[in-house]
Scaffold this motif. Structure first.
Motif, PDB file in Angstrom:
ATOM      1  N   LYS A 210       0.893  -1.387  -0.049  1.00  0.00           N
ATOM      2  CA  LYS A 210       0.038   0.058  -0.110  1.00  0.00           C
ATOM      3  C   LYS A 210       0.966   1.269  -0.002  1.00  0.00           C
ATOM      4  O   LYS A 210       1.852   1.069   0.317  1.00  0.00           O
ATOM      5  N   GLU A 211       0.423   2.565  -0.602  1.00  0.00           N
ATOM      6  CA  GLU A 211       1.201   3.535  -0.673  1.00  0.00           C
ATOM      7  C   GLU A 211       1.383   4.053   0.916  1.00  0.00           C
ATOM      8  O   GLU A 211       2.621   4.529   1.144  1.00  0.00           O
ATOM      9  N   GLU A 212       0.344   3.883   1.794  1.00  0.00           N
ATOM     10  CA  GLU A 212       0.652   4.578   3.051  1.00  0.00           C
ATOM     11  C   GLU A 212       2.144   3.726   3.690  1.00  0.00           C
ATOM     12  O   GLU A 212       2.840   4.441   4.356  1.00  0.00           O
ATOM     13  N   ARG A 213       2.153   2.298   3.395  1.00  0.00           N
ATOM     14  CA  ARG A 213       3.455   1.710   3.952  1.00  0.00           C
ATOM     15  C   ARG A 213       4.691   1.913   3.054  1.00  0.00           C
ATOM     16  O   ARG A 213       5.879   2.007   3.638  1.00  0.00           O
ATOM     17  N   ARG A 214       4.603   2.347   1.743  1.00  0.00           N
ATOM     18  CA  ARG A 214       5.750   2.773   1.136  1.00  0.00           C
ATOM     19  C   ARG A 214       6.207   4.316   1.641  1.00  0.00           C
ATOM     20  O   ARG A 214       7.246   4.776   1.776  1.00  0.00           O
ATOM     21  N   ILE A 215       5.126   5.128   2.090  1.00  0.00           N
ATOM     22  CA  ILE A 215       5.440   6.497   2.830  1.00  0.00           C
ATOM     23  C   ILE A 215       6.153   6.137   4.103  1.00  0.00           C
ATOM     24  O   ILE A 215       7.178   6.956   4.343  1.00  0.00           O
ATOM     25  N   ALA A 216       5.818   5.109   4.767  1.00  0.00           N
ATOM     26  CA  ALA A 216       6.356   4.725   6.215  1.00  0.00           C
ATOM     27  C   ALA A 216       7.858   4.443   5.921  1.00  0.00           C
ATOM     28  O   ALA A 216       8.746   4.778   6.567  1.00  0.00           O
ATOM     29  N   ALA A 217       8.112   3.578   4.861  1.00  0.00           N
ATOM     30  CA  ALA A 217       9.401   3.039   4.604  1.00  0.00           C
ATOM     31  C   ALA A 217      10.452   4.630   4.107  1.00  0.00           C
ATOM     32  O   ALA A 217      11.676   4.613   4.351  1.00  0.00           O
ATOM     33  N   LEU A 218       9.832   5.349   3.239  1.00  0.00           N
ATOM     34  CA  LEU A 218      10.500   6.653   2.879  1.00  0.00           C
ATOM     35  C   LEU A 218      10.787   7.532   4.183  1.00  0.00           C
ATOM     36  O   LEU A 218      11.990   7.963   4.384  1.00  0.00           O
ATOM     37  N   VAL A 219       9.729   7.630   5.160  1.00  0.00           N
ATOM     38  CA  VAL A 219      10.097   8.478   6.251  1.00  0.00           C
ATOM     39  C   VAL A 219      11.177   7.842   6.954  1.00  0.00           C
ATOM     40  O   VAL A 219      12.119   8.642   7.459  1.00  0.00           O
ATOM     41  N   ASP A 220      10.951   6.267   7.240  1.00  0.00           N
ATOM     42  CA  ASP A 220      11.850   5.852   8.283  1.00  0.00           C
ATOM     43  C   ASP A 220      13.212   5.772   7.532  1.00  0.00           C
ATOM     44  O   ASP A 220      14.532   6.040   8.219  1.00  0.00           O
ATOM     45  N   ALA A 221      13.549   5.964   6.161  1.00  0.00           N
ATOM     46  CA  ALA A 221      15.018   6.038   5.241  1.00  0.00           C
ATOM     47  C   ALA A 221      15.386   7.333   5.335  1.00  0.00           C
ATOM     48  O   ALA A 221      16.414   7.482   5.923  1.00  0.00           O
ATOM     49  N   VAL A 222      14.555   8.316   5.322  1.00  0.00           N
ATOM     50  CA  VAL A 222      15.099   9.700   5.432  1.00  0.00           C
ATOM     51  C   VAL A 222      15.475  10.056   6.588  1.00  0.00           C
ATOM     52  O   VAL A 222      16.681  10.516   6.903  1.00  0.00           O
ATOM     53  N   ASP A 223      14.743   9.824   7.770  1.00  0.00           N
ATOM     54  CA  ASP A 223      15.359   9.884   8.940  1.00  0.00           C
ATOM     55  C   ASP A 223      16.655   9.226   9.330  1.00  0.00           C
ATOM     56  O   ASP A 223      17.456   9.767  10.059  1.00  0.00           O
ATOM     57  N   HIS A 224      16.758   7.822   8.924  1.00  0.00           N
ATOM     58  CA  HIS A 224      17.986   7.175   9.152  1.00  0.00           C
ATOM     59  C   HIS A 224      19.395   8.059   8.550  1.00  0.00           C
ATOM     60  O   HIS A 224      20.230   8.206   9.226  1.00  0.00           O
ATOM     61  N   ASP A 225      18.996   8.527   7.383  1.00  0.00           N
ATOM     62  CA  ASP A 225      20.290   9.083   6.936  1.00  0.00           C
ATOM     63  C   ASP A 225      20.500  10.584   6.808  1.00  0.00           C
ATOM     64  O   ASP A 225      21.636  10.982   6.784  1.00  0.00           O
ATOM     65  N   THR A 226      19.374  11.354   7.320  1.00  0.00           N
ATOM     66  CA  THR A 226      19.376  12.636   7.461  1.00  0.00           C
ATOM     67  C   THR A 226      19.271  13.327   8.846  1.00  0.00           C
ATOM     68  O   THR A 226      19.318  14.518   9.021  1.00  0.00           O
ATOM     69  N   SER A 227      18.802  12.591  10.077  1.00  0.00           N
ATOM     70  CA  SER A 227      18.741  13.040  11.085  1.00  0.00           C
ATOM     71  C   SER A 227      19.935  13.339  11.854  1.00  0.00           C
ATOM     72  O   SER A 227      20.448  12.442  12.143  1.00  0.00           O
TER      73      SER A 227
END
Length: 222
Positions: free
Chosen positions: A139-156
């Protein structure tokens, strides 16, 4: 819409003034979205008793945009940020669960723009040696969850010295930190990832710190 998402990460209290700094890149929020966020983000903070709520960003979709916010718990520790999404311009929010490893793997194989429809289903084929390809849906919602997690991991990231391990072994702001010097601001070595240590060296340092064997040290990955 050449940009897939607008990453802002601004405190809810300062959103109306700080969002102006993004207008130079052609990406900003509409007047309706700003008005909605000024009401809904403080409400989100009160409802969940967060110590801090930030507007994380906007994901551009082909038919609709998805707004993302994050709430920080009172006792800040790694992973204590909870994500929320809105598909109605920031009027209402619902919590976005962290992605599973399987969802992260599937999302990494999906290309193309987001649709803005949280119920949209992506379907891909997975090759299975000796068998017919297997269909995988996400689902798109789960794709968004993966994106947010990846961005936080690399850019926080945080300035070195801005956080430390408190006496209760929790990550906390360093009250004596007064900011980076003018010469250090532009150096990559002046910043650390705000996430659990992944390198062997930092893991060892963190473990000894947690056991009380060391005073305050750098315990995050560069």
């Amino acid at each position: 819409r050449g940009c897939r998402f607008l990453l802002a990460t601004m405190d809810a209290e300062d959103l109306s003034s700080n969002i102006e700094y993004l207008s130079w890149c052609g990406q900003t929020l509409s007047a309706e979205q700003r008005a909605a966020l000024q009401v809904s983000l403080p409400q989100l903070k009160r409802n969940y008793q967060f110590a801090r709520v930030v507007f994380w960003g906007r994901i551009n979709g082909t038919s609709n945009d998805i707004l993302v916010a994050q709430g920080h718990e009172k006792s800040f520790t790694f992973g204590a940020r909870r994500a929320f999404i809105s598909d109605d311009g920031g009027v209402t929010w619902r919590e976005l669960a962290r992605p599973t490893p399987e969802e992260v793997e599937t999302a990494s194989r999906i290309s193309g723009l987001f649709t803005g429809n949280l119920a949209h289903t992506y379907r891909i084929l997975e090759e299975v040696p000796g068998h017919a390809p297997r269909k995988i849906a996400l689902k798109e919602e789960r794709r968004i969850a993966a994106l947010v997690d990846a961005v936080d991991h690399d850019t926080s990231v945080i300035p070195k010295g801005a956080y430390l391990l408190s006496a209760g072994h929790e990550v906390a702001k360093n009250r004596s930190f007064e900011g980076l010097s003018g010469g250090d601001v532009a150096k990559l070595s002046s910043y650390l990832h705000l996430r659990p240590a992944e390198t062997a060296q930092r893991k060892s340092v963190l473990q000894r710190e947690m056991e009380g064997l060391l005073p305050h040290v750098d315990f995050l990955d560069p």
